[in-house]
Scaffold this active site. Structure first.
Site, PDB file in Angstrom:
ATOM      1  N   TYR A   1       2.301  -0.806 -11.549  1.00  0.00           N
ATOM      2  CA  TYR A   1       3.258   0.050 -12.248  1.00  0.00           C
ATOM      3  C   TYR A   1       2.637   0.727 -13.466  1.00  0.00           C
ATOM      4  O   TYR A   1       3.233   1.638 -14.034  1.00  0.00           O
ATOM      5  CB  TYR A   1       4.467  -0.781 -12.695  1.00  0.00           C
ATOM      6  CG  TYR A   1       5.295  -1.304 -11.542  1.00  0.00           C
ATOM      7  CD1 TYR A   1       6.390  -0.590 -11.065  1.00  0.00           C
ATOM      8  CD2 TYR A   1       4.976  -2.512 -10.927  1.00  0.00           C
ATOM      9  CE1 TYR A   1       7.154  -1.061 -10.008  1.00  0.00           C
ATOM     10  CE2 TYR A   1       5.737  -2.998  -9.863  1.00  0.00           C
ATOM     11  CZ  TYR A   1       6.814  -2.268  -9.403  1.00  0.00           C
ATOM     12  OH  TYR A   1       7.547  -2.739  -8.352  1.00  0.00           O
TER      13      TYR A   1
ATOM     14  N   HIS B   1      16.325  -2.259   0.725  1.00  0.00           N
ATOM     15  CA  HIS B   1      14.901  -1.987   0.525  1.00  0.00           C
ATOM     16  C   HIS B   1      14.012  -2.831   1.433  1.00  0.00           C
ATOM     17  O   HIS B   1      12.914  -2.411   1.803  1.00  0.00           O
ATOM     18  CB  HIS B   1      14.561  -2.267  -0.944  1.00  0.00           C
ATOM     19  CG  HIS B   1      13.138  -1.988  -1.309  1.00  0.00           C
ATOM     20  ND1 HIS B   1      12.590  -0.732  -1.261  1.00  0.00           N
ATOM     21  CD2 HIS B   1      12.149  -2.825  -1.741  1.00  0.00           C
ATOM     22  CE1 HIS B   1      11.322  -0.789  -1.655  1.00  0.00           C
ATOM     23  NE2 HIS B   1      11.032  -2.046  -1.942  1.00  0.00           N
TER      24      HIS B   1
ATOM     25  N   ASP C   1       6.925  -0.015   0.298  1.00  0.00           N
ATOM     26  CA  ASP C   1       6.985  -0.090  -1.162  1.00  0.00           C
ATOM     27  C   ASP C   1       5.648   0.397  -1.734  1.00  0.00           C
ATOM     28  O   ASP C   1       5.213   1.485  -1.378  1.00  0.00           O
ATOM     29  CB  ASP C   1       7.333  -1.531  -1.571  1.00  0.00           C
ATOM     30  CG  ASP C   1       7.629  -1.682  -3.043  1.00  0.00           C
ATOM     31  OD1 ASP C   1       8.696  -1.214  -3.484  1.00  0.00           O
ATOM     32  OD2 ASP C   1       6.797  -2.274  -3.757  1.00  0.00           O
TER      33      ASP C   1
END
Length: 279
Positions: free
Chosen positions: A203, A259, A105
């Site tokens: 982010y 994921h 990730d």
């Protein structure tokens, strides 16, 4: 089957001050060093089931990235290059030289940034369910939501258990991959003061990361790279993305997996990592 060992006797917890930040990390084992970089919304604990098998052959280092877990939570420095420099200085602080890196990730592009900045110091690189990008290409809705300052943490704080449990289910194929103990562990850390604000900063540096990656890709990585995706998540997209950044790539798509590869397909991931790292 993965053999169970006494985790607390094999591994130990440490703190180190590097690059202006205090990093918590867990280490154990003997042999060539392997650095494990977790993703969001997780901590070093993402790797706790796979670490014992790796530690039989390697020295394993699993840090909490800046702003997550027990590491300190500064207000800045969440672009991939800065976080990679945190890890590089941690490796030097421990007294290690060349390392192999496994990133998942957000930990994957951090691992890439480390390898791009210090290519002679990385033996092998594993990119799991994440890759560097040079252009904004849309993506899941949560990426835009997390990038919005203030509003995202305002809606999540106080509801961490609900949000995290939804998040793990939403991006997983095996809905039973996360136990209640796993959820308790992550809720504990992401409910801490400032934790969600800090984690969401990853982010909010996308444009800076894009610019850094565009510059870095001018010199492709030459060390072996294993690009892993879950069949029901990014799949072969990880390998496709890495074609722009590395010249010695192999891809793997893990079946019956979303994921959360370390939780959903522990034994298959362990097999692939041990085979790749030992070549």
């Amino acid at each position: 089957m993965i053999e169970k060992i006494d985790f607390d006797r094999t591994f130990s917890h440490h703190m180190a001050e590097v690059n202006g930040v205090k990093l918590h990390f867990v280490s154990g084992g003997t042999g060539e060093p392997v650095v494990l970089l977790h993703g969001f919304p997780q901590t070093w604990y993402e790797w706790h089931r796979i670490m014992p098998a790796l530690a039989e052959r390697y020295t394993v280092i699993a840090p909490d990235l800046r702003g997550m877990g027990a590491s300190s939570k500064p207000t800045s420095g969440y672009d991939h290059q800065t976080v990679a420099e945190d890890i590089y200085q941690l490796v030097r602080h421990i007294g290690l030289g060349r390392v192999s890196i496994v990133g998942h990730d957000v930990g994957a592009p951090v691992g890439y940034a480390y390898a791009a900045a210090h290519p002679d110091d990385v033996r092998r690189l594993v990119m799991m369910e994440g890759a560097p990008q040079t252009v904004e290409s849309g993506g899941y809705w949560h990426m835009g939501f997390h990038a919005e300052p203030d509003i995202a943490e305002s809606l999540i704080v106080g509801r961490e258990r609900m949000y995290l449990s939804w998040f793990y289910r939403r991006f997983g194929y095996n809905q039973a991959a996360f136990t209640e103990d796993d959820l308790d562990e992550y809720v504990r850390w992401y409910s801490a003061v400032g934790a969600m604000r800090s984690a969401l900063q990853y982010y909010r540096h996308a444009q800076q990361d894009f610019a850094q990656n565009k510059e870095s890709q001018k010199q492709k990585l030459t060390m072996p790279v294993l690009a892993i995706g879950g069949e029901h998540s990014l799949g072969s997209y990880v390998e496709m993305m890495m074609q722009d950044f590395a010249s010695n790539i192999r891809g793997s798509v893990i079946k019956d997996c979303g994921h959360w590869i370390a939780e959903e397909q522990l034994e298959e991931l362990t097999r692939q990592l041990l085979a790749f790292l030992s070549e």
